[in-house]
Write a protein that holds these residues in place. Structure first.
Motif, mmCIF file in Angstrom:
data_model
loop_
_atom_site.group_PDB
_atom_site.id
_atom_site.type_symbol
_atom_site.label_atom_id
_atom_site.label_comp_id
_atom_site.label_asym_id
_atom_site.label_seq_id
_atom_site.Cartn_x
_atom_site.Cartn_y
_atom_site.Cartn_z
ATOM 1 N N ALA A 5 0.830 -1.321 0.220
ATOM 2 C CA ALA A 5 -0.011 -0.034 0.087
ATOM 3 C C ALA A 5 0.806 1.246 0.053
ATOM 4 C CB ALA A 5 -0.884 -0.038 1.404
ATOM 5 N N SER A 6 0.184 2.386 -0.194
ATOM 6 C CA SER A 6 0.870 3.761 -0.086
ATOM 7 C C SER A 6 0.507 4.254 1.192
ATOM 8 C CB SER A 6 0.524 4.446 -1.193
ATOM 9 O OG SER A 6 0.410 3.893 -2.617
ATOM 10 N N ASN A 128 4.702 5.603 -2.170
ATOM 11 C CA ASN A 128 3.780 5.143 -2.930
ATOM 12 C C ASN A 128 3.783 3.965 -3.912
ATOM 13 O OD1 ASN A 128 4.189 8.135 -2.684
ATOM 14 N ND2 ASN A 128 2.413 8.327 -3.304
ATOM 15 N N TYR A 129 3.002 2.982 -3.664
ATOM 16 C CA TYR A 129 3.257 1.667 -4.139
ATOM 17 C C TYR A 129 2.320 1.681 -5.647
ATOM 18 C CZ TYR A 129 1.918 -3.382 -4.773
ATOM 19 O OH TYR A 129 1.844 -4.760 -5.164
ATOM 20 N N ASN A 146 -1.374 11.219 -8.703
ATOM 21 C CA ASN A 146 -2.563 11.219 -8.690
ATOM 22 C C ASN A 146 -3.195 12.821 -8.487
ATOM 23 O OD1 ASN A 146 -5.381 10.709 -7.613
ATOM 24 N ND2 ASN A 146 -4.729 8.702 -7.890
ATOM 25 N N ALA A 148 -5.110 13.448 -6.529
ATOM 26 C CA ALA A 148 -5.229 13.808 -5.061
ATOM 27 C C ALA A 148 -4.203 14.096 -4.425
ATOM 28 C CB ALA A 148 -5.998 12.623 -4.422
ATOM 29 N N GLY A 149 -3.078 14.011 -5.159
ATOM 30 C CA GLY A 149 -1.760 14.437 -4.586
ATOM 31 C C GLY A 149 -0.801 13.422 -4.350
ATOM 32 N N ILE A 150 0.239 13.591 -3.974
ATOM 33 C CA ILE A 150 1.543 12.648 -3.562
ATOM 34 C C ILE A 150 0.916 12.051 -2.071
ATOM 35 C CG2 ILE A 150 3.854 12.022 -2.823
ATOM 36 C CD1 ILE A 150 4.395 14.551 -4.572
ATOM 37 N N PHE A 151 0.449 12.838 -1.182
ATOM 38 C CA PHE A 151 -0.203 12.446 -0.155
ATOM 39 C C PHE A 151 -1.422 13.305 0.202
ATOM 40 C CE2 PHE A 151 2.834 15.166 2.558
ATOM 41 C CZ PHE A 151 1.683 15.514 3.393
ATOM 42 N N THR A 152 -2.281 12.772 0.867
ATOM 43 C CA THR A 152 -3.490 13.497 1.218
ATOM 44 C C THR A 152 -4.110 13.215 2.789
ATOM 45 O OG1 THR A 152 -5.807 14.521 0.689
ATOM 46 C CG2 THR A 152 -5.456 12.221 0.215
ATOM 47 N N GLU B 70 -6.189 2.320 -1.169
ATOM 48 C CA GLU B 70 -5.626 3.006 -2.038
ATOM 49 C C GLU B 70 -6.373 4.036 -2.662
ATOM 50 O OE1 GLU B 70 -2.456 2.667 -1.004
ATOM 51 O OE2 GLU B 70 -1.573 1.891 -2.875
ATOM 52 N N ILE B 71 -6.030 5.344 -2.934
ATOM 53 C CA ILE B 71 -6.439 6.273 -4.246
ATOM 54 C C ILE B 71 -5.700 6.028 -5.358
ATOM 55 C CG2 ILE B 71 -7.038 8.645 -4.598
ATOM 56 C CD1 ILE B 71 -7.216 9.047 -1.706
ATOM 57 N N VAL B 72 -6.389 5.282 -6.322
ATOM 58 C CA VAL B 72 -5.725 4.606 -7.680
ATOM 59 C C VAL B 72 -6.428 5.349 -8.942
ATOM 60 C CG1 VAL B 72 -5.037 2.638 -6.701
ATOM 61 C CG2 VAL B 72 -7.147 2.591 -7.953
ATOM 62 N N ARG B 73 -5.579 5.510 -10.100
ATOM 63 C CA ARG B 73 -5.990 5.841 -11.210
ATOM 64 C C ARG B 73 -7.142 4.670 -11.741
ATOM 65 N NH1 ARG B 73 -4.322 10.206 -14.499
ATOM 66 N NH2 ARG B 73 -3.449 10.781 -12.708
ATOM 67 N N PRO B 99 -0.178 5.987 -6.891
ATOM 68 C CA PRO B 99 -1.476 6.185 -6.047
ATOM 69 C C PRO B 99 -1.326 7.252 -4.911
ATOM 70 C CG PRO B 99 -1.042 3.861 -6.325
ATOM 71 C CD PRO B 99 0.079 4.458 -6.821
ATOM 72 N N THR B 100 -2.007 7.666 -4.356
ATOM 73 C CA THR B 100 -1.883 8.710 -3.320
ATOM 74 C C THR B 100 -1.823 8.180 -2.026
ATOM 75 O OG1 THR B 100 -3.204 10.296 -4.600
ATOM 76 C CG2 THR B 100 -2.847 10.606 -2.089
#
Lengths: 156, 125
Positions: A5-6, A128-129, A146, A148-152, B70-73, B99-100
């Protein structure tokens, strides 16, 4: 375990709130790098401040980091146009998409990236995975962040 | 002395999937760059274009792992896409959709129950 996961490093938030490190994620603040990694490591966002730094803990380059000598160098590529924004209850940290320098990069077994603060102790910000193995042969490697950013952080 | 003003180099691009064409005027001061567009043939993903004259094909690769939180495309069919690979005669490019990393304040049910079982916060009453 490998990648799954990220995540944002928990001690990034702790250190910022406790004022033990002066991170500046705004435009014109610190310099950041994005480094690429294979699947030999097991990223963990609960590690100590020391172990979330580049070249420490899981993030030891030898045998783990993926790089191309000239076009995605060891220690990573510098992030451009970083920006931290807050909209309602959503905090977003973003940057320009990162492209390898040149057109002949060869990178194999890339599973994810680690973003770290190159100004403050090479401290890890997040990882980030990429959702599986990625590679490039004699070409261009681009990381598209994304929207939504690199992180949010969503504080709803 | 007259100083020549050099016109920025023009680069022509095309998409081998949807055949869209475009022209850029070297916005990065000579640095390598790739033109992107939203490709209707690749699920409206942000897709790289190829320089005119370079043959190649584009293939979108689905995420190989569990999406979880995960927030993915995702593409137009709501499938999670990890990358687009451009295969050329003499090499290959890769565009990865990172992903974010996200942190949320909503508490998962299991943790909510654990907190409830633990009772109130510490402190003298």
């Amino acid at each position: 375990m490998a990648w799954s996961a990220s995540k944002i490093f928990a001690t990034l938030i702790e250190d910022a709130l406790e004022n033990t490190a002066a991170y500046n994620l705004k435009t014109g603040g610190d310099s950041f790098k994005v480094s690429l990694w294979d699947n030999d490591i097991t990223p963990d966002n609960t590690v100590s401040t020391a172990n979330r730094a580049y070249a420490a803990g899981q993030w030891v380059s030898a045998g783990n980091e993926v790089y191309d000598a000239a076009e995605w160098p060891v220690t990573g590529q510098a992030l451009d146009s970083v920006d931290l924004t807050v909209a309602a209850a959503v905090i977003k940290w973003a940057a320009a998409n990162e492209v390898s320098t040149g057109t002949s990069a060869t990178l194999a077994n890339v599973y994810g990236c680690m973003v770290y603060d190159d100004t403050v102790g090479d401290s890890g910000v997040c990882y980030n995975y990429f959702g599986g193995v990625q590679s490039v042969t004699d070409g261009t490697f681009t990381v598209v962040w994304n929207s939504a950013g690199i992180f949010t952080l969503t504080l709803t | 002395m007259a100083v020549p003003i050099l016109a920025p180099a023009h680069r022509e691009w095309y998409c081998p999937s949807c055949h869209k064409t475009d022209v850029t005027t070297d916005p990065h001061g000579g640095k390598p760059h790739t033109r992107f567009h939203t490709c209707p043939k690749l699920g409206f993903l942000t897709t790289p274009m190829l320089p005119v004259g370079v043959k190649g094909k584009l293939v979108a690769h689905e995420r190989e792992d569990y999406v979880g939180n995960e927030i993915v495309r995702v593409d137009a069919n709501n499938r999670p896409v990890a990358s687009i690979v451009t295969t050329r005669d003499n090499g290959q490019d890769c565009t990865v959709f990172a992903p974010t990393a996200n942190g949320r304040s909503d508490v998962p049910p299991a943790r909510r129950n654990a907190i409830a079982r633990a009772g109130s916060a510490t402190g003298s009453g």
